[in-house]
Design a protein around this motif. Structure first.
Motif, PDB file in Angstrom:
ATOM      1  N   GLU A   1     -50.697  21.474  50.509  1.00 50.49           N
ATOM      2  CA  GLU A   1     -51.512  20.306  50.190  1.00 50.49           C
ATOM      3  C   GLU A   1     -50.660  19.202  49.583  1.00 50.49           C
ATOM      4  O   GLU A   1     -49.517  19.429  49.145  1.00 50.49           O
ATOM      5  N   LEU A   2     -51.231  18.031  49.539  1.00 50.51           N
ATOM      6  CA  LEU A   2     -50.531  16.864  49.030  1.00 50.51           C
ATOM      7  C   LEU A   2     -50.056  17.065  47.600  1.00 50.51           C
ATOM      8  O   LEU A   2     -48.948  16.660  47.227  1.00 50.51           O
ATOM      9  N   SER A   3     -50.865  17.719  46.787  1.00 56.30           N
ATOM     10  CA  SER A   3     -50.531  17.894  45.379  1.00 56.30           C
ATOM     11  C   SER A   3     -49.385  18.870  45.159  1.00 56.30           C
ATOM     12  O   SER A   3     -48.885  18.994  44.043  1.00 56.30           O
ATOM     13  N   ASP A   4     -48.958  19.580  46.215  1.00 51.66           N
ATOM     14  CA  ASP A   4     -47.861  20.532  46.065  1.00 51.66           C
ATOM     15  C   ASP A   4     -46.524  19.843  45.833  1.00 51.66           C
ATOM     16  O   ASP A   4     -45.565  20.489  45.396  1.00 51.66           O
ATOM     17  N   LYS A   5     -46.399  18.582  46.157  1.00 52.19           N
ATOM     18  CA  LYS A   5     -45.189  17.810  45.893  1.00 52.19           C
ATOM     19  C   LYS A   5     -45.569  16.507  45.211  1.00 52.19           C
ATOM     20  O   LYS A   5     -46.251  15.664  45.792  1.00 52.19           O
ATOM     21  N   GLU A   6     -45.124  16.321  43.975  1.00 53.74           N
ATOM     22  CA  GLU A   6     -45.546  15.164  43.178  1.00 53.74           C
ATOM     23  C   GLU A   6     -45.226  13.841  43.862  1.00 53.74           C
ATOM     24  O   GLU A   6     -46.022  12.905  43.851  1.00 53.74           O
ATOM     25  N   TRP A   7     -44.018  13.746  44.428  1.00 55.82           N
ATOM     26  CA  TRP A   7     -43.616  12.456  44.999  1.00 55.82           C
ATOM     27  C   TRP A   7     -44.420  12.136  46.258  1.00 55.82           C
ATOM     28  O   TRP A   7     -44.705  10.972  46.526  1.00 55.82           O
TER      29      TRP A   7
ATOM     30  N   TYR B   1     -47.578  12.924  46.705  1.00 57.39           N
ATOM     31  CA  TYR B   1     -48.859  12.464  46.168  1.00 57.39           C
ATOM     32  C   TYR B   1     -48.761  10.993  45.760  1.00 57.39           C
ATOM     33  O   TYR B   1     -49.609  10.167  46.097  1.00 57.39           O
ATOM     34  N   TYR B   2     -47.700  10.681  45.044  1.00 62.87           N
ATOM     35  CA  TYR B   2     -47.525   9.313  44.548  1.00 62.87           C
ATOM     36  C   TYR B   2     -47.367   8.321  45.695  1.00 62.87           C
ATOM     37  O   TYR B   2     -47.984   7.254  45.706  1.00 62.87           O
TER      38      TYR B   2
END
Length: 325
Positions: free
Chosen positions: A78-84, A86-87
């Motif tokens: 999912e998108l939230s698995d990598k902070e950058w 997500y940003y």
């Protein structure tokens, strides 16, 4: 001839406000799909589309975001698995990543990984309203795949950003491995994996494997004997390509990174600069194998970006990409 890529799952992901940045949870369309490689392997890819995406609107800029060792791109990624990721999706970019042609995701920038990224790129550009020119973003091992994509494919690249990247297959990944197995520190595991992935000669006959962290003299000689196998996929050996094509590259890394030696990222940038290319290096005197967080939290930009807080490196990457739009 393009191979067919089959969409296997689609999900509308709504994130709650606890995830790092957003004051209000952004909406993101997430598409997982299968990439069929020439050797018959079915790789997994994922595309994240920002809330401003519209099939009939202005095309969205795509970032090919190449993951590091230990990350597996599967149907649950999912998108939230990598902070950058997500940003950057929140900032209006589409994000593409693939597993890299091997179940573990530890592909070390291999030809199979590059094939998968390239075919996934062709698929999403053909089937979604995306601009064909892309940015490349690599993290850790993803430095190899992102930089190798620029050298070994016809994907039109605008600029590249690298966080704590592997840019030297020999001196960073082979000589000082970061993966020694799940339950023990058998450092030869990573060297053997690299040798297998790159089809080194006489793997089964080579008897000089060492479980020490630092590669032995015999292991180093074995790598040098097979240097022709990795020539196209070891970025530091191809620095001249980036210089000749004036392809902008910037590296962010802590000097104290315990996983990937920052010396070689600096050397890579220096080689490109000396050869007349466009390259920058941002060093931090604190932090580990991630961009520093607490001491680099930015307060002044939160109102402008409508964020709760953000990592300074992620914001700098956003500005780096905007500079080359």
């Amino acid at each position: 001839m393009k191979r067919k890529i089959i969409i296997v799952s689609t999900a509308l992901i709504l994130f709650t406000s606890y995830i790092l940045y957003a004051l209000s949870a952004p909406t993101c369309d997430t598409y997982h799909f299968i990439v069929n490689l020439d050797d018959g392997y079915e790789d997994t890819g994922v595309l994240f589309l920002p809330s401003n995406y519209n099939d009939a609107g202005d095309p969205v800029r795509l970032i090919i975001s190449c993951h590091g060792s230990g990350t597996v791109i599967d149907d649950d990624f999912e998108l939230s698995d990598k902070e950058w990721n997500y940003y950057l999706v929140e900032m209006g970019y589409a994000i593409l990543d693939v597993n890299g042609g091997i179940e573990s995701g530890r592909h070390y920038g291999s030809a199979e990984a590059i094939e998968s990224y390239e075919k996934a790129y062709e698929y999403v550009v053909d089937n979604y309203n995306l601009k064909s020119e892309v940015f490349l973003l690599g993290g850790s091992m993803g430095g190899l795949s992102s930089l190798n994509l620029a050298v070994n494919t016809d994907i039109p690249v605008i600029a590249i950003a690298e966080m704590c990247p592997v840019v030297d297959l020999k001196n960073q990944a082979w000589c000082y491995p970061w993966y020694g197995g799940d339950d023990s520190e058998k450092w030869s595991i990573q060297r053997k994996a690299i040798a297998e992935i790159y089809s080194f000669d006489d793997i089964n006959l080579f008897g000089g494997w060492s479980d020490n962290k630092e590669a032995s003299d015999e292991e180093m000689k074995y790598f040098e004997k097979n240097i022709c196998k990795v020539q196209k996929y070891d970025p530091i050996l191809n620095y001249q390509y980036f210089a000749d094509n004036k392809l902008p590259i910037k590296v962010w890394q802590a000097d104290t990174d315990p996983t990937v030696n920052s010396v070689y990222g600096k050397e890579f940038v220096h080689l490109i600069q000396t050869a007349g290319g466009i390259a920058e290096h941002q060093s931090y005197d604190i932090g580990g194998h991630t961009p520093p967080w607490d001491s680099q939290t930015v307060i002044s930009i939160t109102k402008e970006l409508k964020l709760d807080r953000t990592n300074r490196t992620f914001y700098d990457i956003y500005k780096w990409f905007k500079r080359w739009e």
